[in-house]
Scaffold this motif. Structure first.
Motif, mmCIF file in Angstrom:
data_model
loop_
_atom_site.group_PDB
_atom_site.id
_atom_site.type_symbol
_atom_site.label_atom_id
_atom_site.label_comp_id
_atom_site.label_asym_id
_atom_site.label_seq_id
_atom_site.Cartn_x
_atom_site.Cartn_y
_atom_site.Cartn_z
ATOM 1 N N TRP A 122 0.902 -0.718 0.325
ATOM 2 C CA TRP A 122 0.247 0.003 -0.079
ATOM 3 C C TRP A 122 0.676 1.266 -0.211
ATOM 4 O O TRP A 122 0.298 2.479 -0.811
ATOM 5 C CB TRP A 122 -0.847 -0.139 0.855
ATOM 6 C CG TRP A 122 -1.930 1.017 1.282
ATOM 7 C CD1 TRP A 122 -1.701 2.440 2.027
ATOM 8 C CD2 TRP A 122 -2.813 1.275 1.106
ATOM 9 N NE1 TRP A 122 -2.821 2.815 1.939
ATOM 10 C CE2 TRP A 122 -3.353 2.370 1.435
ATOM 11 C CE3 TRP A 122 -3.402 1.162 -0.117
ATOM 12 C CZ2 TRP A 122 -4.312 2.767 0.922
ATOM 13 C CZ3 TRP A 122 -5.257 1.343 -0.459
ATOM 14 C CH2 TRP A 122 -5.493 2.817 -0.185
ATOM 15 N N TYR A 136 -1.154 -0.996 -5.970
ATOM 16 C CA TYR A 136 -2.637 -1.376 -6.348
ATOM 17 C C TYR A 136 -2.855 -2.912 -6.706
ATOM 18 O O TYR A 136 -3.333 -4.194 -6.843
ATOM 19 C CB TYR A 136 -3.271 -0.807 -6.493
ATOM 20 C CG TYR A 136 -3.679 0.876 -6.374
ATOM 21 C CD1 TYR A 136 -3.853 0.865 -4.680
ATOM 22 C CD2 TYR A 136 -2.972 1.495 -6.669
ATOM 23 C CE1 TYR A 136 -3.206 2.213 -4.146
ATOM 24 C CE2 TYR A 136 -3.236 3.049 -6.619
ATOM 25 C CZ TYR A 136 -2.785 2.854 -4.419
ATOM 26 O OH TYR A 136 -2.527 4.038 -3.847
ATOM 27 N N SER A 155 -7.623 -1.290 -3.617
ATOM 28 C CA SER A 155 -6.295 -1.929 -4.503
ATOM 29 C C SER A 155 -7.313 -2.207 -5.255
ATOM 30 O O SER A 155 -6.817 -2.737 -6.644
ATOM 31 C CB SER A 155 -5.514 -2.775 -3.985
ATOM 32 O OG SER A 155 -4.698 -1.791 -2.729
ATOM 33 N N LYS A 186 -9.413 -0.030 -7.739
ATOM 34 C CA LYS A 186 -8.434 0.688 -8.867
ATOM 35 C C LYS A 186 -8.611 -0.565 -9.842
ATOM 36 O O LYS A 186 -7.762 -0.025 -11.283
ATOM 37 C CB LYS A 186 -7.009 1.239 -7.726
ATOM 38 C CG LYS A 186 -7.494 1.951 -6.658
ATOM 39 C CD LYS A 186 -7.262 3.725 -7.913
ATOM 40 C CE LYS A 186 -6.118 4.145 -7.547
ATOM 41 N NZ LYS A 186 -6.753 5.412 -8.588
#
Length: 856
Positions: free
Chosen positions: A495, A500, A541, A544
């Motif tokens: 992170w 991601y 994530s 994304k």
């Protein structure tokens, strides 16, 4: 905290415990019972021991006329009555009164009787001050001039002193004041022993013994053990044996160990074996340091007598590993050098390859202990001597891994060697192999892998899940071990790297595993106190990377675990908006807005769009850092900086260079409160030490951190929020300055492009100085290389006046001859200078001059 305090009558008078007129000269024993803090007065309740009775006494102090000694006493009371709950804020009050007691320290012409060393001692011992260690040390040195010194004061000063010579000076001064204190006698003796001054050490201890009665000498265990080590070095074995038999310590097992060591040094190996076995059998727990040391010496004994069966038995059945090759209980005794020599001698004996492979791995561990701590020293380069040790260690452990490929211990050692070599990706690959801590029963993991994902390349991170699959295979045990011990940490590292893709891959790899329970993962992250290794980061994530369904599922689970969170509701509403479920998106964003209020600009922006313009395309989820960046960007605009000023750009560039270097170390170490940064890390773009110091002082004034420099840069008391804000702000300002500079430079180049310089020879008239010489050079170069430089056949009757040459930059030109056009450079045209990496020749430079003068 009930602690009996013994004071001299003189000090008790200064504290107000007994009257000044009292003529009794006796020690006062008491305990602090309570303290009451009113606006103008302090009441301290103590219990005094007198004639086997305890008498309670209330001491009243008026703040308007409090003396420095009384302020010290009150501060001391607050410290000892603190229950560590911080509810009453006693530590803060203690600091306040102790600061009052030393407020006159600026006056260096001290009245020795007026001032006391006690407030300095209390501040340092209980970590009550925000001073840097250097200032604490200097304050303690000032206090050493006081008359009321006591042994513990010197001990606390030693704790803050790193310099070995100054330490010895402190000990000598302390010994002069307290000549029978065992600690100070032993410190000087240990110093002589460490310097290999064995005869001086023996002489010093024997001299001290004259001042100590035989009864007291029996109690000086530390000093007698130092004497024992000295006698061993001097090979005075009979005297050493006599000393041991007077019971250096009451522990039977340690006495047996010392007698075993003594006989080992005397080459009486069979007798030594009996004592070492007695040490092992006398310990019910097999993990005591002297037991491990005994196994090493047993191995050495069996090598000396040639009992290969016993050698093999010890290597196969027993663990020979100890964390620092040091016996700490009851005394410090290092046997690393002996362990290394024994293992090297074992390798030269007639053993099978399997046994030798383990010995090589164990020897690699001993060498590993001689290298700097990988985590602390990762920023500095190894010395040549350390590189030799590293090379040998890698060679040894690789051979051990051929026979023990699944040994967690040997894989850990190899991983740490690779880390020190700065081969981070490969170090992480071997770190993965350490998941199975139970594969080899002889593994005794006393060192842990240093590597983590923050060091690895993006290429490795993107394939990290695949590497894990290969290492774990179908083992449910290994999967469970990874989820419990590593997963949330890895999410945190990934992170912070903003990878991601790797987080999504890791989640997709583990989500179907039985032990992968979302509630369990969230509990793990909280128990480990990992702020960025929780479900929210996983969900973000996944979103994304386009895994909206999985992200939605985790966000919904987060809503069950916690009360409504504006961040979760905001991101969840965006997913429903993407799915064209505007009813659900509006419901969620309304809840988010209600929780966040008007201060959360991200939620407010999404609220306005979803509520009032639901048809507008959805923007990507914005996290808290994006909001901070947006806020700082607007704040920066209000400063009205001149972005065209060169001096301003260079100043911000220097600050940005230093901040980036600090930030890399800061972030890779999980944003600690203190940092140690290698000097080379801040030597950027030929910045001088004074320039770097100026920038660091500026950051200190901005309340980012404190700093000082010895060998390296020490940065402490980091204000995390302020540092992050200034880091983002500086990056934004510098990028804007660089962008404006770039635009200005490009604009100048475009203006220059409109000018075409012709080379013309008019009537043979030469008006430029040096033209003849220049043409001779050009002609000479033409003779050396007759290749055609212009790719088209020129029409008959072409003259110089028909040729136009425009220099595009220092190396490239544009040529136009009537209808023909051609781009070329100095190499193709044959205007090449000398050397392995040649620059344009003199003739080329001459053509540039002609071009600027339009050929005239």
């Amino acid at each position: 905290m009930n602690e009996t305090i013994i004071l001299s009558s003189e000090r008790a008078k200064k504290f107000g415990i007994i009257a000044n007129k009292s003529s009794k000269n006796e020690e006062i024993k008491f305990e602090f019972k309570s303290i009451k803090d009113d606006k103008n007065k302090i009441t301290v309740t103590i219990k005094i021991e007198k004639n086997d009775r305890k008498i309670q006494k209330n001491l009243l102090y008026y703040l308007r006329n409090i003396t420095p000694h009384q302020a010290t006493f009150i501060g001391w009371a607050f410290i000892l009555l603190d229950d560590f709950s911080n509810k009453k804020n006693y530590r803060k009050k203690a600091k306040k009164f102790l600061d009052v007691a030393i407020k006159d320290e600026k006056d260096r012409l001290w009245d020795r009787k007026k001032f006391s060393c006690l407030p300095y001692f209390l501040l340092a011992k209980h970590n009550l001050t925000d001073w840097h260690e250097d200032r604490i040390r200097m304050a303690l040195y000032d206090a050493i001039r006081c008359d009321d010194l006591f042994p513990d004061f010197f001990r606390i000063l030693l704790r803050f002193e790193d310099n070995r010579i100054r330490k010895l000076g402190i000990v000598k001064k302390a010994l002069k004041s307290f000549p029978k204190d065992e600690f100070f006698i032993d410190q000087i003796a240990e110093n002589l022993l460490e310097d290999r001054k064995y005869k001086e050490c023996e002489k010093f201890i024997l001299k001290q013994r004259k001042f100590i009665s035989e009864r007291l000498w029996i109690g000086y265990e530390h000093l007698r053990f130092t004497f024992f080590k000295t006698l061993l070095k001097l090979k005075k074995f009979d005297e050493a044996e006599k000393l041991v038999k007077t019971k250096i310590i009451q522990s039977e097992t340690f006495t047996a160990f010392l007698l075993g060591l003594l006989n080992y040094k005397k080459c009486r190996y069979k007798k030594a074996i009996n004592y070492f076995y007695r040490t092992i059998q006398g310990n019910i727990f097999g993990n005591i340091d002297e037991v491990r040391a005994s196994f090493y010496y047993l191995l050495g004994c069996f090598i000396k007598i040639g009992d290969f069966r016993k050698i093999k038995e010890i290597v196969e059945e027993f663990s020979l590993i100890s964390d620092e090759f040091e016996i700490y209980i009851p005394f410090s005794f290092s046997y690393r050098k002996d362990a290394e020599n024994i293992l090297r001698e074992t390798l030269n004996s007639s053993l099978d390859d399997l046994v030798k492979a383990k010995i090589k791995g164990l020897l690699a561990y001993v060498l590993h202990q001689k290298l700097p701590d990988a985590e602390e020293e990762s920023e500095r380069n190894l010395t040549n001597k350390e590189k030799v040790i590293l090379k040998e260690g890698i060679k040894l452990v690789k051979k051990a891994l051929i026979f023990y490929p699944k040994s967690s211990f040997f894989n850990t050692i190899y991983s740490n060697f690779l880390f020190l070599k700065k081969d981070y990706d490969e170090a992480m690959r071997y770190n993965i192999k350490t998941l199975d801590r139970n594969e080899n029963k002889n593994d005794d993991i006393t060192c842990s892998p240093c590597i983590n994902l923050s060091y690895c390349s993006d290429y490795f991170l993107n394939s990290y899940a695949d590497n894990l699959k290969e290492a774990i295979g179908n083992s449910s045990t290994l999967t469970s071990a990874y989820i419990t011990e590593n997963f949330v940490w890895d999410i945190g590292y990934l992170w912070r790297r903003k990878n991601y893709f790797a987080i999504a891959n890791l989640y997709n790899f583990l989500e179907s595993e039985p032990d992968f329970n979302l509630l369990y993962i969230e509990k793990l992250s909280k128990s480990y106190r990992i702020d960025d290794g929780s479900l929210f980061e996983i969900a973000y994530s996944l979103g994304k990377q386009g895994y909206e369904e999985q992200a939605k599922y985790i966000y919904e689970e987060l809503r069950k675990i916690y009360k409504e969170s504006s961040a979760v509701l905001n991101n969840l509403s965006l997913i429903y908006e993407k799915e064209n479920n505007y009813k659900k998106a509006i419901e969620l964003i309304k809840k988010a807005k209600k929780i966040a209020g008007s201060s959360d600009k991200i939620v407010s922006r999404n609220y306005e769009r979803i509520i009032f313009n639901p048809e507008k395309s959805n923007k990507n989820t914005v996290n808290e850092k994006d909001l901070k960046k947006d806020f700082i960007e607007k704040e920066t605009k209000s400063e009205n900086l001149d972005y065209t000023d060169t001096a301003t750009r260079k100043a911000w560039e220097k600050k940005w260079d230093v901040l980036q270097s600090i930030w890399i170390v800061y972030e890779s170490n999980n944003k600690p409160d203190n940092l140690l940064i290698a000097e080379t890390k801040l030597e950027i773009k030929d910045r001088t030490a004074s320039e770097i110091a100026g920038i660091l002082n500026g950051l200190k004034k901005e309340d980012c951190f404190n700093w000082n420099k010895k060998t390296n840069y020490s940065i402490d008391k980091i204000n995390h929020k302020k540092l992050e804000n200034i880091y983002i702000k500086t990056g934004l300002v510098y990028n804007k300055l660089a962008k404006v500079y770039q635009e200005m430079t490009i604009g100048k180049e475009k203006n220059n492009e409109t000018e075409t310089h012709k080379i013309e020879i008019v009537g043979g008239k030469i008006e430029v100085e040096g033209l003849k010489e220049g043409l001779k050079v050009i002609t000479h170069s033409k003779k050396e290389d007759n290749k055609l430089k212009f790719p088209y056949k020129l029409p008959a009757g072409t003259h110089w006046k028909n040729i136009a040459i425009k220099f595009l930059d220092d190396e490239n030109v544009y040529i136009e001859i009537k209808q023909f056009k051609h781009n070329t450079n100095f190499k193709e045209m044959g205007f090449v200078g000398k050397g392995n990496n040649p620059n344009p020749s003199e003739a080329w430079e001459f053509l540039k001059v002609l071009a600027k003068l339009n050929g005239n």
